[in-house]
Scaffold this motif. Structure first.
Motif, PDB file in Angstrom:
ATOM      1  N   LEU A  13      53.587  39.245   5.866  1.00 34.45           N
ATOM      2  CA  LEU A  13      54.166  40.584   5.844  1.00 34.45           C
ATOM      3  C   LEU A  13      53.776  41.314   4.562  1.00 34.45           C
ATOM      4  N   THR A  49      51.955  40.867  14.983  1.00 30.58           N
ATOM      5  CA  THR A  49      52.552  41.693  13.945  1.00 30.58           C
ATOM      6  C   THR A  49      53.317  40.804  12.973  1.00 30.58           C
ATOM      7  N   PRO A  50      53.061  40.954  11.671  1.00 27.24           N
ATOM      8  CA  PRO A  50      53.798  40.136  10.704  1.00 27.24           C
ATOM      9  C   PRO A  50      55.286  40.509  10.682  1.00 27.24           C
ATOM     10  N   THR A  51      56.125  39.516  10.445  1.00 28.24           N
ATOM     11  CA  THR A  51      57.576  39.727  10.392  1.00 28.24           C
ATOM     12  C   THR A  51      58.138  39.039   9.156  1.00 28.24           C
ATOM     13  N   ALA A  52      59.425  39.206   8.932  1.00 35.49           N
ATOM     14  CA  ALA A  52      60.098  38.579   7.789  1.00 35.49           C
ATOM     15  C   ALA A  52      60.094  37.053   7.884  1.00 35.49           C
ATOM     16  N   ARG A  53      59.789  36.516   9.048  1.00 33.21           N
ATOM     17  CA  ARG A  53      59.717  35.054   9.183  1.00 33.21           C
ATOM     18  C   ARG A  53      58.523  34.478   8.423  1.00 33.21           C
ATOM     19  N   ASP A  54      57.541  35.330   8.141  1.00 36.20           N
ATOM     20  CA  ASP A  54      56.370  34.923   7.365  1.00 36.20           C
ATOM     21  C   ASP A  54      56.177  35.957   6.251  1.00 36.20           C
TER      22      ASP A  54
END
Length: 76
Positions: free
Chosen positions: A11, A2-7
Motif C-alpha cells: 500500500l 489493489t493494495p490494502t491495509a493488510r499489506d
C-alpha cells in the motif's frame, strides 16, 4: 490486485507511485507524507478521521495536461 491495509508495504509503495505521478502533482507532498506512516503503521492516528477520497479526488485532483510517468500503465 489493489493494495490494502493488510499489506502495508504494498500500500505504501502504491501511495509513493501516486505521489510520483505528475498528474497528481498538487497532492505530491501529502501523498509522500502519508506513505511513511502507512508503511510503518506508526503515526496513522494523525490521518484518522480524514476522508482521503474526498480530500484528494474531484475536479482539482489532477493537473491538466500532465502526462503519465514513462513506463506507467493504467490499472484495470
Amino acid at each position: 490486485m489493489t493494495p490494502t491495509a493488510r499489506d502495508p508495504a504494498a500500500l505504501a509503495d502504491f501511495v509513493e507511485l501516486l505521489a510520483a505521478d505528475p498528474r497528481l502533482g498538487v497532492h505530491r507532498p501529502a501523498l509522500e507524507e502519508l506513505a511513511a506512516p502507512v508503511r510503518s503503521r506508526d503515526g496513522l492516528a494523525d490521518w484518522a478521521g480524514t476522508d482521503l477520497v474526498a480530500a484528494y479526488t474531484g475536479p482539482g485532483a489532477f493537473v491538466a495536461g500532465a502526462g503519465a510517468p514513462h513506463g506507467s500503465r493504467r490499472r484495470p
